[in-house]
Design a protein around this motif. Structure first.
Motif, PDB file in Angstrom:
ATOM      1  N   HIS A  87       0.850  -1.200   0.000  1.00 39.81           N
ATOM      2  CA  HIS A  87       0.000   0.000   0.000  1.00 39.81           C
ATOM      3  C   HIS A  87       0.885   1.249   0.000  1.00 39.81           C
ATOM      4  N   PRO A  88       1.540   1.553  -1.113  1.00 36.88           N
ATOM      5  CA  PRO A  88       2.475   2.673  -1.128  1.00 36.88           C
ATOM      6  C   PRO A  88       1.806   4.028  -0.925  1.00 36.88           C
ATOM      7  N   LYS A  89       0.563   4.182  -1.261  1.00 39.95           N
ATOM      8  CA  LYS A  89      -0.120   5.463  -1.117  1.00 39.95           C
ATOM      9  C   LYS A  89      -0.892   5.565   0.197  1.00 39.95           C
ATOM     10  N   GLY A  90      -0.944   4.484   0.967  1.00 40.58           N
ATOM     11  CA  GLY A  90      -1.730   4.477   2.199  1.00 40.58           C
ATOM     12  C   GLY A  90      -1.084   5.320   3.286  1.00 40.58           C
ATOM     13  N   GLN A  91      -1.888   5.675   4.282  1.00 43.66           N
ATOM     14  CA  GLN A  91      -1.389   6.459   5.402  1.00 43.66           C
ATOM     15  C   GLN A  91      -0.724   5.536   6.422  1.00 43.66           C
ATOM     16  N   VAL A  92       0.149   6.106   7.204  1.00 42.08           N
ATOM     17  CA  VAL A  92       0.884   5.335   8.198  1.00 42.08           C
ATOM     18  C   VAL A  92      -0.084   4.735   9.220  1.00 42.08           C
ATOM     19  N   ASP A  93      -1.078   5.496   9.648  1.00 41.63           N
ATOM     20  CA  ASP A  93      -2.051   4.997  10.628  1.00 41.63           C
ATOM     21  C   ASP A  93      -2.806   3.779  10.116  1.00 41.63           C
ATOM     22  N   GLU A  94      -3.064   3.721   8.833  1.00 40.72           N
ATOM     23  CA  GLU A  94      -3.877   2.652   8.274  1.00 40.72           C
ATOM     24  C   GLU A  94      -3.050   1.452   7.822  1.00 40.72           C
ATOM     25  N   VAL A  95      -1.795   1.677   7.405  1.00 46.24           N
ATOM     26  CA  VAL A  95      -1.004   0.602   6.797  1.00 46.24           C
ATOM     27  C   VAL A  95       0.085   0.081   7.744  1.00 46.24           C
ATOM     28  N   ILE A  96       0.882   0.968   8.312  1.00 48.49           N
ATOM     29  CA  ILE A  96       2.065   0.547   9.068  1.00 48.49           C
ATOM     30  C   ILE A  96       1.719   0.172  10.507  1.00 48.49           C
ATOM     31  N   TYR A  97       1.012   1.037  11.234  1.00 46.20           N
ATOM     32  CA  TYR A  97       0.751   0.796  12.647  1.00 46.20           C
ATOM     33  C   TYR A  97      -0.014  -0.489  12.930  1.00 46.20           C
ATOM     34  N   PRO A  98      -0.955  -0.895  12.084  1.00 43.06           N
ATOM     35  CA  PRO A  98      -1.602  -2.183  12.367  1.00 43.06           C
ATOM     36  C   PRO A  98      -0.646  -3.370  12.256  1.00 43.06           C
ATOM     37  N   VAL A  99       0.381  -3.247  11.427  1.00 37.70           N
ATOM     38  CA  VAL A  99       1.314  -4.364  11.229  1.00 37.70           C
ATOM     39  C   VAL A  99       2.357  -4.404  12.338  1.00 37.70           C
ATOM     40  N   VAL A 100       2.949  -3.252  12.654  1.00 38.74           N
ATOM     41  CA  VAL A 100       4.057  -3.229  13.608  1.00 38.74           C
ATOM     42  C   VAL A 100       3.657  -2.568  14.920  1.00 38.74           C
ATOM     43  N   GLY A 101       3.022  -1.445  14.892  1.00 38.01           N
ATOM     44  CA  GLY A 101       2.655  -0.735  16.109  1.00 38.01           C
ATOM     45  C   GLY A 101       3.562   0.460  16.347  1.00 38.01           C
ATOM     46  N   GLU A 102       2.969   1.546  16.778  1.00 37.44           N
ATOM     47  CA  GLU A 102       3.724   2.784  16.952  1.00 37.44           C
ATOM     48  C   GLU A 102       4.776   2.648  18.046  1.00 37.44           C
ATOM     49  N   GLN A 103       4.424   2.030  19.163  1.00 39.22           N
ATOM     50  CA  GLN A 103       5.379   1.908  20.272  1.00 39.22           C
ATOM     51  C   GLN A 103       6.566   1.035  19.878  1.00 39.22           C
ATOM     52  N   THR A 104       6.333   0.000  19.104  1.00 42.63           N
ATOM     53  CA  THR A 104       7.432  -0.853  18.640  1.00 42.63           C
ATOM     54  C   THR A 104       8.382  -0.064  17.751  1.00 42.63           C
ATOM     55  N   LEU A 105       7.826   0.765  16.887  1.00 47.63           N
ATOM     56  CA  LEU A 105       8.678   1.603  16.047  1.00 47.63           C
ATOM     57  C   LEU A 105       9.465   2.597  16.889  1.00 47.63           C
ATOM     58  N   ARG A 106       8.832   3.159  17.905  1.00 47.22           N
ATOM     59  CA  ARG A 106       9.545   4.078  18.795  1.00 47.22           C
ATOM     60  C   ARG A 106      10.678   3.354  19.523  1.00 47.22           C
ATOM     61  N   ASP A 107      10.428   2.121  19.962  1.00 53.88           N
ATOM     62  CA  ASP A 107      11.474   1.332  20.619  1.00 53.88           C
ATOM     63  C   ASP A 107      12.621   1.028  19.667  1.00 53.88           C
ATOM     64  N   LEU A 108      12.292   0.726  18.410  1.00 54.62           N
ATOM     65  CA  LEU A 108      13.344   0.479  17.414  1.00 54.62           C
ATOM     66  C   LEU A 108      14.204   1.716  17.205  1.00 54.62           C
ATOM     67  N   VAL A 109      13.585   2.880  17.118  1.00 57.99           N
ATOM     68  CA  VAL A 109      14.340   4.119  16.922  1.00 57.99           C
ATOM     69  C   VAL A 109      15.206   4.409  18.144  1.00 57.99           C
ATOM     70  N   LYS A 110      14.641   4.211  19.332  1.00 64.93           N
ATOM     71  CA  LYS A 110      15.403   4.429  20.565  1.00 64.93           C
ATOM     72  C   LYS A 110      16.597   3.485  20.634  1.00 64.93           C
TER      73      LYS A 110
END
Length: 119
Positions: A87-110
Motif C-alpha cells: 500500500h504505497p499510497k496508504g497512510q501510516v495509521d492505516e497501513v504501518i501501525y496495524p502491522v508493527v505498532g507505533e510503540q514498537t517503532l519508537r522502541d526500534l528508533v530508541k
C-alpha cells in the motif's frame, strides 16, 4: 647481598664485624623495601584492572538489555517493508501501525540511537 643475609642465621650474622653486619642489614632492608613497593604496586594494578573488567561487564550487560528490548526486529522490519510496498499510497495509521505498532517503532528508533548501526 639479600640472599647472603637470608641464608645466614641470626647467630652467624652477629659474628660479622659491625661494618659488614650493618652493611648487609642495610642492603637487605633496601632490597626488601623495593620488593614490598613492587608487590604493592602490582596489587594496586591488579585491583584497578579487576575494577575495569567489572565495569566493562556491567556496561555490556546494560547495553545488552537495551539491545534485547525489541525482539524479532528482522521480522518486524520485513512486515513493515511488505505492508508499505503493498500500500504505497496508504497512510501510516492505516497501513504501518496495524502491522508493527507505533510503540514498537519508537522502541526500534530508541534502540538504534542507543546502539548505533550494528549489534
Amino acid at each position: 647481598m639479600k640472599l647472603r643475609v637470608v641464608a645466614e642465621t641470626l647467630h652467624e650474622l652477629r659474628r660479622h664485624p659491625d661494618p659488614i653486619r650493618y652493611g648487609l642489614v642495610a642492603a637487605f632492608c633496601t632490597v626488601r623495601a623495593q620488593e614490598l613497593t613492587d608487590d604493592l604496586t602490582d596489587l594496586l594494578l591488579h585491583v584497578v584492572h579487576k575494577m575495569g573488567v567489572n565495569a566493562e561487564k556491567w556496561v555490556e550487560q546494560e547495553l545488552l538489555t537495551d539491545f534485547k528490548r525489541v525482539t524479532g526486529k528482522t521480522g518486524l522490519l520485513f512486515h513493515l517493508a511488505e505492508a508499505s510496498l503493498e500500500h504505497p499510497k496508504g497512510q501510516v495509521d492505516e497501513v504501518i501501525y496495524p502491522v508493527v505498532g507505533e510503540q514498537t517503532l519508537r522502541d526500534l528508533v530508541k534502540e538504534y540511537h542507543a546502539s548505533g548501526r550494528s549489534y
